[in-house]
Design an enzyme around this catalytic site. Sequence first.
Site, short mmCIF file in Angstrom:
data_model
loop_
_atom_site.label_atom_id
_atom_site.label_comp_id
_atom_site.label_asym_id
_atom_site.label_seq_id
_atom_site.Cartn_x
_atom_site.Cartn_y
_atom_site.Cartn_z
N ARG A 1 -44.26 -35.94 3.96
CA ARG A 1 -44.78 -35.28 5.14
C ARG A 1 -45.38 -33.73 4.41
O ARG A 1 -44.81 -33.06 3.92
CB ARG A 1 -43.51 -34.61 6.06
CG ARG A 1 -44.25 -33.76 7.44
CD ARG A 1 -43.07 -33.59 8.14
NE ARG A 1 -43.71 -32.93 9.49
CZ ARG A 1 -43.68 -31.47 9.68
NH1 ARG A 1 -43.41 -30.53 8.88
NH2 ARG A 1 -44.37 -31.08 10.82
N ASP B 1 -44.27 -29.93 4.39
CA ASP B 1 -42.93 -29.94 3.93
C ASP B 1 -42.67 -29.74 2.58
O ASP B 1 -42.04 -29.07 1.72
CB ASP B 1 -41.95 -30.92 4.62
CG ASP B 1 -41.77 -30.60 5.90
OD1 ASP B 1 -42.30 -29.57 6.57
OD2 ASP B 1 -41.24 -31.57 6.76
N THR B 2 -43.31 -30.71 1.57
CA THR B 2 -43.06 -31.01 0.48
C THR B 2 -44.32 -31.30 -0.48
O THR B 2 -44.27 -31.27 -1.61
CB THR B 2 -42.23 -32.33 0.15
OG1 THR B 2 -43.06 -33.46 0.34
CG2 THR B 2 -41.12 -32.19 1.03
N ARG B 3 -45.39 -31.09 0.21
CA ARG B 3 -46.76 -31.23 -0.71
C ARG B 3 -46.89 -30.52 -1.88
O ARG B 3 -47.16 -30.92 -3.27
CB ARG B 3 -47.99 -31.20 0.38
CG ARG B 3 -49.33 -31.18 -0.45
CD ARG B 3 -50.49 -31.38 0.36
NE ARG B 3 -50.50 -30.21 1.20
CZ ARG B 3 -51.34 -30.03 2.31
NH1 ARG B 3 -52.28 -31.16 2.17
NH2 ARG B 3 -51.33 -29.15 3.20
N GLY C 1 -51.27 -40.12 15.72
CA GLY C 1 -52.05 -40.84 16.70
C GLY C 1 -53.18 -41.31 15.98
O GLY C 1 -53.82 -42.49 16.35
N GLU D 1 -45.91 -45.35 7.76
CA GLU D 1 -45.92 -45.81 6.46
C GLU D 1 -44.63 -46.46 6.21
O GLU D 1 -44.60 -47.30 5.46
CB GLU D 1 -46.26 -44.39 5.67
CG GLU D 1 -47.23 -44.18 5.61
CD GLU D 1 -47.73 -42.52 4.51
OE1 GLU D 1 -48.84 -42.21 4.45
OE2 GLU D 1 -46.63 -42.22 4.04
#
Length: 461
Positions: free
Chosen positions: A15, A18-20, A48, A80
């Site tokens: 996500r 959050d963690t990029r 969407g 995914e």
Amino acid sequence: MSLLGYDYEVFLSFRRPDTRAGITDFLYMSLTDAGIHAYRDYKDLRDGEEMGPELLQAIHLSKISIPIFSRGISTWCLRELVQMVKCKKTQGQIIMPIFYDVAPWKIRLQTGVYGMALSLHETKKRYGDETIREWRESLKETAGLKGWDLSMPNKHEGEVVKEVVNKVFGVLKKAYLVVPVCLAGVDHHVGKIMRMLGAQTQETQILGIHGMGGIEKTTLTKIVYNLLLHDFEDCGFLSNIRETSELHGIEWVRNKLISDVLKQKMTDREKSDEGIKMIKERLSSKKVLLLDDVNKNIQLNALMEKRNWLNEGSKIIITASNKHILIIPEVDFTYDLTCMDFEQSFQLFSKHLFKRDYPPDEYVTLSHKAVDIIGGLPLALEVMGSRLSSTSNERWDAKLKMLEKTPDLEVQNTLKEEVKSPAKAAMAHLASSLFDMTELSLINLAVLDLSWSELTESWDG
């Protein structure tokens, strides 16, 4: 996945907010520094929005997927995840989950943020019931896999990233087998075979898979092999044993097993007894071994003389066209791989011809007719699907009428079990009047390599 190989080795799912900028970036750079080809998608996509072909292909063309679970949840990550689980079931893709700041049990039981988010989607009816069911099942399955839990105390990102890179590198060093992307109806076969092998147990199991040439025995066993190999110390795939032993002799095949699979050198001058001794010694560690296309008992005796040579927990898979080769005390179970049903055949034909699960509306009737003629043999469907792809709608009828009268020559030449003599060809024509035509089509019958005993056995049965 392309027939030529994988485009990516690792697919990272996360996500973005959050963690990029944290563990995802750290893991990506560490994998890249180790020479591992990883894929990450940094686009900020809205819920969407349709999953693009590039991202979908990246998942399918990866050997390993690493979903990084965090407290946040997005429909994009869920979609995914669904694709990863599908690739795990159909292609043997390996999923290695990382639980960043959320415990695996919360995802598995779908409590807290995950439970609330899914319930909200169900209430708002923005997505269909089937879509949400897939999300729930994929979350449950993935959360039950072995991974890394950073929500536990005393777990540090640097330590976990190092462990992940080492694990990925270890898996990639093994002989991961490539399987074609166009598959249909394999899930239930894979599930049954994994249960028969006792994949999660310490039992030693030898399984024989039999079926006519062109039924995709090798493809199926490659998928199972890929699912098994990361849990084993050693693994090996010995292909085309029938053809290789006819060309070079069984001693050559045995030496290949010793050098390629058992990782021990042996010269042509060494005697047969020495080769048997080497195999016995090297089979004493836990192995997963695939012996492809065996057609004589002498081949099995040369490659795996006694069952007690195998270490506890080893899994051996043998494929053969003739089931009688597999009816020996050493083999625990046999699995009969039969032709696909019409729905599966129709889907596979469409994948080869139109690169999708279902044909365009204007081709539905013609595709039904084509599959009725071709039957449920995967290799025949592949060849004819590829042939008809260059044919205009108007010319389909003429091609299909010709096919009804005379089986396609390219199909006959492509299938592994070809008719090799006039006598066998005559027997194939005789078989066409004896067998149930719903099971074997005109094309299938024209390429059967039958012995008289097999023919009369089927007739009498």
